[in-house]
Structures are given as structure tokens and as C-alpha cells.
Scaffold this active site. Sequence first.
Site, PDB file in Angstrom:
ATOM      1  N   HIS A   1     -39.218  34.144 -32.684  1.00  0.00           N
ATOM      2  CA  HIS A   1     -37.902  33.511 -32.569  1.00  0.00           C
ATOM      3  C   HIS A   1     -37.425  33.497 -31.119  1.00  0.00           C
ATOM      4  O   HIS A   1     -37.360  34.548 -30.478  1.00  0.00           O
ATOM      5  CB  HIS A   1     -36.873  34.255 -33.426  1.00  0.00           C
ATOM      6  CG  HIS A   1     -37.100  34.101 -34.900  1.00  0.00           C
ATOM      7  ND1 HIS A   1     -38.098  34.774 -35.562  1.00  0.00           N
ATOM      8  CD2 HIS A   1     -36.475  33.324 -35.831  1.00  0.00           C
ATOM      9  CE1 HIS A   1     -38.077  34.421 -36.843  1.00  0.00           C
ATOM     10  NE2 HIS A   1     -37.118  33.545 -37.023  1.00  0.00           N
TER      11      HIS A   1
ATOM     12  N   ASP B   1     -38.785  29.764 -33.823  1.00  0.00           N
ATOM     13  CA  ASP B   1     -37.683  29.222 -34.625  1.00  0.00           C
ATOM     14  C   ASP B   1     -36.322  29.491 -33.975  1.00  0.00           C
ATOM     15  O   ASP B   1     -36.169  30.415 -33.173  1.00  0.00           O
ATOM     16  CB  ASP B   1     -37.672  29.870 -36.014  1.00  0.00           C
ATOM     17  CG  ASP B   1     -38.817  29.410 -36.898  1.00  0.00           C
ATOM     18  OD1 ASP B   1     -39.656  28.630 -36.425  1.00  0.00           O
ATOM     19  OD2 ASP B   1     -38.871  29.858 -38.062  1.00  0.00           O
TER      20      ASP B   1
END
Length: 235
Positions: A189, A44
Site C-alpha cells: 500500500h 493500493d
Amino acid sequence: MSLTIATMITLATAGLLWLFFRPPFGKNIVRLNTDQRVVALTYDDGPNPPYTDRLLDVLAKHNVKATFFMIGNRIEKHLETVNRVIAEGHQIGNHSYSHPLLGFLPPFYVQQQIECTDDLIRQYGITEKAVFRAPVLTRFLPVAYVLAKGDRTHISCDVWSWDWTTQNPDKITETVLRKTKPGSIIVLHDGKAENKNADRSGTIEATDRIITALKQDGYRFVRLLDCLAVESHQS
């Protein structure tokens, strides 16, 4: 106020809160519907060079494909990195345009955030509708409503790496390996919403270790588009 009325108000309030935070409609995929040793790595908040590029190097070393949930305003700024992600066979997902907490915003704004990033992704020649994940996974009532109206699925996860709280590769690796099971969707991430230049060295090192350990345990890695045609677990 009588006890009966107070109880009714309390129950009604609890019901409305439940409806808002846990909408009973719409598709929310938490893990893949399989008992095979298959997992999906997802990332993400990117693209975030040079860290996304270093992560791509690790994935290429292991011949593993992943799904990158990208923020629209960062797609605009890092075209070369986006092109590399696509060229190397990874999947791109929609993670909103500017990473607001969509679950607390009105539906028209949610729609705008999703559509703007959809348009950016289509500019790269991707014709299928991009998978979508709400920032901070806030699939609350406004998000669920917009997605359901568009017959669209929200992609959640069952393995949180917590790498937005630490870049210690030992902790990230241990957290992911301890929670992973057949069908897991793992969230890591390559960027950070509130920091456009976030250091993700720990996530990169952890990814190398995670892939190595899971492969030794007989796991295969898939993109979400490889699996979502098959019915998946929802909540």
C-alpha cells in the site's frame, strides 16, 4: 419445526451465503500462470504524495515496474503524481472512486464507482480497459455480477503484506518474502483508505528490501498488463 425443515433451511442459508461471498462465476485472478521466477508488485489506495513519489524513487533505483491500483477521488487531487507514475512506465489500475466496501452495495453503485474511475484514468490517454481490484478485495456477488456483465476480470493476490496493520519494515519484508513464489501477485500500500495522509515509510523501506532479496533469488518483476494476456490462475 421439524429437524428436516430446520436442516433444509440451514443448508439453503449456507448456500446463499456461499453464493454471495464466493460467486461461482466471473474471473478472479489470484496469481500469474507461470512457474518462472516472475512476480507482480501491486500497490493500493494511492496516489499518496510524498510517499508514492518516494516509492517511485525506489522502483526507479531498481529499474522495476509495478501496478498502482488508484482511488478515483485521489487521482483528482494528485495529478502530478499520477503523471509521474505513467511517465515512468508503471501501470495504473482501478480501485474504485471512494473506496467503499463494494461487495455489500447494490450493483448500480458498484458500476458507478468503477466507471467514474475508468473515466479519470482515460483522461491520461490510457486506452485499454484498466485492471480492477475491489477495495479490501470484496469480490462478493454485486461486484462479481457487474464485472461479469462487463466481461471484466478482478485482480486479487496470493501475497498479503499486511502493511496496512504495521509500518515495521522488518515485519512487512519477512511476511512478503515468506509467502512469495513464482507467479505471485503481491499487495502493498502506498496509501490508506481511511487516512488521506497515511505515512508509508515502512512500506517504502520494505519495498527496497523485498526487491533486493527477490532479485538475488533470481526473480523478475512485471506489470499485470505484461502477463494477463496469458491465461492466469483463477479462483
